[in-house]
Design a protein around this motif. Sequence first.
Motif, PDB file in Angstrom:
ATOM      1  N   GLY A  76      13.653  16.403 -14.523  1.00 10.37           N
ATOM      2  CA  GLY A  76      13.687  14.571 -14.816  1.00 10.37           C
ATOM      3  C   GLY A  76      12.653  13.958 -15.545  1.00 10.37           C
ATOM      4  N   VAL A  77      12.639  12.850 -14.789  1.00  8.12           N
ATOM      5  CA  VAL A  77      12.227  11.757 -15.440  1.00  8.12           C
ATOM      6  C   VAL A  77      11.244  10.775 -14.677  1.00  8.12           C
ATOM      7  N   VAL A  78      10.256  10.687 -14.659  1.00  8.99           N
ATOM      8  CA  VAL A  78       9.968   9.599 -13.748  1.00  8.99           C
ATOM      9  C   VAL A  78       9.122   8.054 -14.670  1.00  8.99           C
ATOM     10  N   THR A  79       9.365   7.158 -14.643  1.00  9.72           N
ATOM     11  CA  THR A  79       8.796   5.830 -15.217  1.00  9.72           C
ATOM     12  C   THR A  79       7.879   5.074 -13.707  1.00  9.72           C
ATOM     13  N   ALA A  80       7.133   4.610 -15.299  1.00  6.26           N
ATOM     14  CA  ALA A  80       6.183   4.296 -14.465  1.00  6.26           C
ATOM     15  C   ALA A  80       5.464   2.697 -14.737  1.00  6.26           C
ATOM     16  N   VAL A  81       5.174   1.353 -14.202  1.00  6.74           N
ATOM     17  CA  VAL A  81       5.313   0.588 -14.099  1.00  6.74           C
ATOM     18  C   VAL A  81       3.602  -0.301 -13.712  1.00  6.74           C
ATOM     19  N   ILE A  82       3.051  -0.798 -14.268  1.00  2.92           N
ATOM     20  CA  ILE A  82       1.615  -0.920 -14.522  1.00  2.92           C
ATOM     21  C   ILE A  82       1.453  -2.123 -14.489  1.00  2.92           C
ATOM     22  N   THR A  83       1.341  -3.387 -13.407  1.00  2.00           N
ATOM     23  CA  THR A  83       0.993  -4.979 -13.561  1.00  2.00           C
ATOM     24  C   THR A  83      -0.318  -5.699 -12.693  1.00  2.00           C
ATOM     25  N   GLY A  84      -0.545  -6.733 -13.553  1.00  2.00           N
ATOM     26  CA  GLY A  84      -2.036  -7.262 -13.392  1.00  2.00           C
ATOM     27  C   GLY A  84      -3.037  -6.433 -14.365  1.00  2.00           C
ATOM     28  N   VAL A  85      -2.680  -5.874 -15.826  1.00  2.00           N
ATOM     29  CA  VAL A  85      -3.554  -5.308 -16.578  1.00  2.00           C
ATOM     30  C   VAL A  85      -3.940  -6.260 -17.135  1.00  2.00           C
ATOM     31  N   PRO A  86      -5.035  -6.904 -17.416  1.00  2.00           N
ATOM     32  CA  PRO A  86      -5.913  -8.480 -18.112  1.00  2.00           C
ATOM     33  C   PRO A  86      -5.356  -7.836 -19.599  1.00  2.00           C
ATOM     34  N   ALA A  87      -5.254  -8.559 -20.176  1.00  2.00           N
ATOM     35  CA  ALA A  87      -5.751  -8.520 -22.304  1.00  2.00           C
ATOM     36  C   ALA A  87      -7.178  -8.086 -22.490  1.00  2.00           C
ATOM     37  N   GLY A 135      -0.961   8.413 -23.055  1.00  2.22           N
ATOM     38  CA  GLY A 135       0.274   9.755 -23.231  1.00  2.22           C
ATOM     39  C   GLY A 135      -1.018  11.360 -22.656  1.00  2.22           C
ATOM     40  N   LYS A 136      -2.224  11.483 -22.342  1.00  4.72           N
ATOM     41  CA  LYS A 136      -2.905  12.581 -22.890  1.00  4.72           C
ATOM     42  C   LYS A 136      -2.138  13.006 -20.884  1.00  4.72           C
ATOM     43  N   ALA A 137      -3.076  11.874 -20.639  1.00  4.62           N
ATOM     44  CA  ALA A 137      -2.774  11.852 -18.829  1.00  4.62           C
ATOM     45  C   ALA A 137      -1.148  12.309 -18.152  1.00  4.62           C
ATOM     46  N   MET A 138      -0.645  11.724 -18.876  1.00  6.87           N
ATOM     47  CA  MET A 138       1.039  12.383 -18.515  1.00  6.87           C
ATOM     48  C   MET A 138       1.041  13.727 -19.065  1.00  6.87           C
ATOM     49  N   LEU A 139       0.838  13.612 -20.020  1.00  8.17           N
ATOM     50  CA  LEU A 139       1.026  15.634 -20.467  1.00  8.17           C
ATOM     51  C   LEU A 139      -0.233  16.434 -19.932  1.00  8.17           C
ATOM     52  N   SER A 140      -1.449  15.385 -19.339  1.00  2.92           N
ATOM     53  CA  SER A 140      -1.805  16.860 -18.903  1.00  2.92           C
ATOM     54  C   SER A 140      -0.925  17.838 -17.124  1.00  2.92           C
ATOM     55  N   ILE A 141       0.260  16.744 -16.906  1.00  6.64           N
ATOM     56  CA  ILE A 141       0.830  17.653 -15.882  1.00  6.64           C
ATOM     57  C   ILE A 141       0.471  18.382 -16.219  1.00  6.64           C
ATOM     58  N   ALA A 153       3.850  20.913 -15.994  1.00  4.81           N
ATOM     59  CA  ALA A 153       5.538  20.622 -16.467  1.00  4.81           C
ATOM     60  C   ALA A 153       6.402  19.663 -17.379  1.00  4.81           C
ATOM     61  N   VAL A 154       4.799  18.168 -17.541  1.00  8.54           N
ATOM     62  CA  VAL A 154       5.509  17.101 -18.782  1.00  8.54           C
ATOM     63  C   VAL A 154       5.662  17.787 -19.940  1.00  8.54           C
ATOM     64  N   LYS A 155       6.977  17.551 -20.407  1.00  4.30           N
ATOM     65  CA  LYS A 155       7.592  17.919 -21.951  1.00  4.30           C
ATOM     66  C   LYS A 155       7.917  16.820 -22.454  1.00  4.30           C
ATOM     67  N   GLY A 156       6.931  15.203 -22.273  1.00  5.30           N
ATOM     68  CA  GLY A 156       6.605  13.986 -23.491  1.00  5.30           C
ATOM     69  C   GLY A 156       6.698  12.939 -22.852  1.00  5.30           C
ATOM     70  N   PHE A 157       6.276  12.346 -23.382  1.00 11.77           N
ATOM     71  CA  PHE A 157       5.800  10.677 -22.756  1.00 11.77           C
ATOM     72  C   PHE A 157       6.228   9.576 -23.890  1.00 11.77           C
ATOM     73  N   GLU A 158       6.793   8.168 -23.804  1.00 11.19           N
ATOM     74  CA  GLU A 158       6.882   7.681 -24.048  1.00 11.19           C
ATOM     75  C   GLU A 158       7.303   6.183 -23.411  1.00 11.19           C
ATOM     76  N   TYR A 178       4.704  -0.169 -19.441  1.00 10.77           N
ATOM     77  CA  TYR A 178       5.879   0.375 -18.784  1.00 10.77           C
ATOM     78  C   TYR A 178       5.821   2.326 -19.609  1.00 10.77           C
ATOM     79  N   PHE A 179       6.363   2.598 -18.601  1.00 17.53           N
ATOM     80  CA  PHE A 179       6.045   4.642 -19.955  1.00 17.53           C
ATOM     81  C   PHE A 179       7.380   5.259 -18.959  1.00 17.53           C
ATOM     82  N   LYS A 180       7.131   6.245 -19.922  1.00 19.40           N
ATOM     83  CA  LYS A 180       8.462   7.498 -18.998  1.00 19.40           C
ATOM     84  C   LYS A 180       7.519   8.657 -19.127  1.00 19.40           C
ATOM     85  N   VAL A 181       7.787   9.849 -18.414  1.00 18.30           N
ATOM     86  CA  VAL A 181       6.934  10.983 -18.474  1.00 18.30           C
ATOM     87  C   VAL A 181       8.345  11.875 -18.291  1.00 18.30           C
TER      88      VAL A 181
END
Lengths: 356, 356, 356, 356
Positions: free
Chosen positions: B208-219, B234-240, B242-247, B296-299
């Motif tokens: 399946g897919v996990v979606t993540a949202v990060i709020t409050g990050v300044p420019a 992306g590297k962080a997520m792909l290092s988990i 069973a992860v096959k993709g990141f967007e 925000y991103f998907k894994v």
Amino acid sequence: MAGNSFGNLFRISTFGESHGVGIGVVIDGCPPNIVFDEVFLQHELSRRRPGQSNIVTQRKEADEVTVLSGVFNGHTTGTPIALLIYNQNQRSGDYDHNVQTYRPSHADFTYDQKYGIRDYRGGGRSSARETAARVAAGAVAKMLLAQHNISITAYVSQVGNLRLEQHYSQLDFANIEQNPVRCPDPIMAQKMEDLIREVRKQGDTIGGVVTAVITGVPAGLGEPVFDKLHAQLGKAMLSINAVKGFEYGSGFDGVHLRGSEHNDLFYFDEHLQRIATRTNHSGGIQGGISNGMDIYFKVAFKPVATIMQPQETVDSAGNAAIITGKGRHDPCVLPRAVPIVEAMAALVIADFWLMR
Amino acid sequence: MAGNSFGNLFRISTFGESHGVGIGVVIDGCPPNIVFDEVFLQHELSRRRPGQSNIVTQRKEADEVTVLSGVFNGHTTGTPIALLIYNQNQRSGDYDHNVQTYRPSHADFTYDQKYGIRDYRGGGRSSARETAARVAAGAVAKMLLAQHNISITAYVSQVGNLRLEQHYSQLDFANIEQNPVRCPDPIMAQKMEDLIREVRKQGDTIGGVVTAVITGVPAGLGEPVFDKLHAQLGKAMLSINAVKGFEYGSGFDGVHLRGSEHNDLFYFDEHLQRIATRTNHSGGIQGGISNGMDIYFKVAFKPVATIMQPQETVDSAGNAAIITGKGRHDPCVLPRAVPIVEAMAALVIADFWLMR
Amino acid sequence: MAGNSFGNLFRISTFGESHGVGIGVVIDGCPPNIVFDEVFLQHELSRRRPGQSNIVTQRKEADEVTVLSGVFNGHTTGTPIALLIYNQNQRSGDYDHNVQTYRPSHADFTYDQKYGIRDYRGGGRSSARETAARVAAGAVAKMLLAQHNISITAYVSQVGNLRLEQHYSQLDFANIEQNPVRCPDPIMAQKMEDLIREVRKQGDTIGGVVTAVITGVPAGLGEPVFDKLHAQLGKAMLSINAVKGFEYGSGFDGVHLRGSEHNDLFYFDEHLQRIATRTNHSGGIQGGISNGMDIYFKVAFKPVATIMQPQETVDSAGNAAIITGKGRHDPCVLPRAVPIVEAMAALVIADFWLMR
Amino acid sequence: MAGNSFGNLFRISTFGESHGVGIGVVIDGCPPNIVFDEVFLQHELSRRRPGQSNIVTQRKEADEVTVLSGVFNGHTTGTPIALLIYNQNQRSGDYDHNVQTYRPSHADFTYDQKYGIRDYRGGGRSSARETAARVAAGAVAKMLLAQHNISITAYVSQVGNLRLEQHYSQLDFANIEQNPVRCPDPIMAQKMEDLIREVRKQGDTIGGVVTAVITGVPAGLGEPVFDKLHAQLGKAMLSINAVKGFEYGSGFDGVHLRGSEHNDLFYFDEHLQRIATRTNHSGGIQGGISNGMDIYFKVAFKPVATIMQPQETVDSAGNAAIITGKGRHDPCVLPRAVPIVEAMAALVIADFWLMR
């Protein structure tokens, strides 16, 4: 800060801005005694340079490379290899309209926020021109990998909604460089080319997908648990301008399969005389380590941000403004992205190769 | 080798194997004087641990953490924080059948190829048990980020073909922890739970897919050109495992849009009193640097490799064999992947935060 | 491999060989908006360049620097600063005699052993010419530090047996650049100069000591337990060609003191309005962290290996041979080492400054 | 921040404070299949631990090590090796008098300045107790090096004014562990012991010099131009508590020689059947790369800061105060520094060994 290096043992540091004096790269850690093929290096750069066909940006850049160090008597010496590409267009006049105005979906705003200063000449460091240094470094990595029969091939597999459905093994890679799109299927290539022309006429841009295949990688490359082979590949690809996604092996489509379908069963391959897998949903990587099968992955590129249509935006004071792209219209980066994807993949594999 | 560290200024080094003495992490670079909340730390670990609901693996691990260093009088001291989680199950008896046989789509074969030695106790270092150390470290990163009002929320957005179509802004995140799937839509959550139960009955697994949202990050966070914010994410997520993709942002779907549709137009937001974008296809990141919008991103996670059905494989000598999973059946990692995704995101943001 | 970078946040990567196209450096991580003073940069290089006086090597190198990137409108931009110095003498003819023969106490033998290839043109990468890139990078670091009132001064305190016995606080640093030796005591400077001339006449070489003082460093710089301020300073100095030793504060002489004599007692300085120490055997660093007092250290340089006298050696096949230096006779590197020591110190302090 | 790791390919990360739960280390990058000798590991720790003789601190610490990970069936697995040593004395009561007062020439003041928080229990992270983790890691590095016949021996060559004048080749290293001072000359050892006893009676402390010799290193180790073998050795030694100076080969004394005296002439050694040098002022390293000769260096240690005499100081508010050491009086660290110097040298050589 200090984010302009990539790799550990085969390590590159790039520099240079669009419209500055030049761009370049220092490669530290390339083994000695590699035959240094300048013709090949120049050829790789020509695959990336603007103006190579009429469906990419017509900006003129010859991209001739000068070898400053690290090569002696036609071989690498093990010392840093510095490569320099002078910019032909160093005028900043073309970009006066950008001085105050943020181009939508460019890095103008974020660079200004981060650095408190903005090089408004064609995007400065954030320009895709920076990728020429990657291609130059990647060419050197390819020279190293070629000695070990490791080969990297990328191609355009999707432009907008036009998607090549065949598996890479069904395609003839000899066709890739035969058309300006760099799609190995001639019929699809023509459709993609037509689509890009249409988009260009509208002053618009379009994205797509590059697929890459790496063959000849022996089992054992990759450094768990964080520097997994695919994690480093993913970072490499995501660091390319305009990339929005990365997947390897079964990728996002893999979520539709059950474990019983997705698992790659092992068998002893009598022909290869080694253990292999019957399917390759793993994309040649298991547990972050290459397993000897082909490595393949896909990279998604968004449409280029510079369009020839008027767009609403703001200036640095927050005042509403209208901006219209002019000059270099690049309706689709995909054809030129192919050598960049290959170069980054070569850098990743070369780095892990030296760590093995 | 030496791939077990992640981050630069907020840097973690993890250790430990499934069925060894324990697993843990050393966090180097955490700023001093952060209130160290052990209850929160333990809570985060409980979100990842096996046995928390009846749709995840029933293996028993209490995952109680011991703080070995770096905390004094309830605050971080700026010195390394070492966290240790003892394994409760250190017996290797369960795994005797794996000694000679490679489990399909596990890392048994590649570890053997790389290291010439294989810890056959539950996968050793390649076991997903390793992620407990990530969650522990991520909890500390969250303590730091919470001080700056940066918040990270992940949830399950897809299981097999069941896909949550709503944009994250349309969902009520308060629902996430209210169901065992960790899907914020209660109806979809129930469907997903039913599907996972069905898959479990079959002795099979599902991704399946996990979606993540990060709020409050300044420019301003992110370090071009290689350590772009999304490249590191992306590297962080792909290092988990069973992860096959990141967007991120528009991701792979972005290729269907034209530049004129995809570009995020700037405007001055009177309410926020700062420059913002009308859309956010950029996913809060432009040119590799945060722009102040939500990130925000998907894994994508593949189905777990261990299934309770017989599968063909080979042993280390290449002889054909049949293997059937036993013991810990984890039909779907997605619910437990949620805190892991959050933890890795927290580590990335904390690292860039310290670099700003 | 890959040992040509130094620093973490203020990070340099150098390249280039003696008699290659040129030498240079990429500086990654220099903050934006630093006023970039090219005149100062060129002046620093002129302090290092050959031929500046008649007691150093007479080899001709103008050492004019070209700024390739990272500077816009007279300020740093936060992107990589690449600096290139073309070599004027690119002929390799002078060095034909070295092709087969190993010069004693040079790096010819070890480079050959390590890389299996040897750049026999004046030592290639192992030549002290490489230090020009360090001085260029150090000049940029000094520009940064000057903004924060941190100042670095080095001088020659010993040549052979001629040793300046005064404490640095008793010397007038304004005298340093007033004599070719760069010794702040005019009488001693004259003696040293005479000695160097005598050594030169004999076709021989002589070593010595450079002392350096860093003022204005606030308390708090340095990263225990491994990246202690003095440990990084020591590494920086020891990485300079011909350096054999490093000591800071009381150094090797400190072993003659008892703890009761060596300890630096704290007091509250009413003038400075801060805590200070009555003595400074600590050399401004305690526990690896600056304490706000002056930082000072000494660096020992061996005599230059190239002498104008015949010496026994072997060729690469192990056959006995006689070698006599010709061309560039540098009887004493000390005067030219002064700006190199300062540059490396500036790089270390700049790096820790950004980490604070 | 994040200065608690050392090495690149053989990389350690240490943690822990005096009087915390424990101290330890994660070793990442140790090759697999090294025989893991726990008895040797424990023995190395016993050489460093307090209370081993009556001329060192009498603080009681058993320093028993627990292997948490990375070892399976008596061999390293290639995954991180985590080692933990519990502290026996976790009471902080002994140190109440230090809460407000800065001990002279300790790191109390600088830690407070840097971190804004101070662990007053025996110096916290700045305590020499931290070096136990180094010795543990060094023991593992020694296991690796022993396989390749590389051997590291250190000894006390000076205490106060008592200086061993013999060259290391004239000494019998078998004597080193036969006396509590770890000096290979029995007569000098007795003098040193007497001196240390006298200093202890006075409640004072005394410094000295450790000399180290590394044999069996093949030509080719070291990574110019910054990661020179001796530069990394120097950093390693200078990172040890109380070290004030480092020199290798001829060191500071080399400045008294002319080039014609200092140069190490090459010859072909018929016995060794390889090229060697007649003298070894180079200390086994030329151009930053090992040349196959013995590597040797000296490390200067200042007298321990904690003395049993009253000293003037200030508290954190700047008020004058008097402080007198109590409890653990360590009149001379030199004997216990010997295994620490060896450990750090082993870590450096192991790291370069993996890079070769």
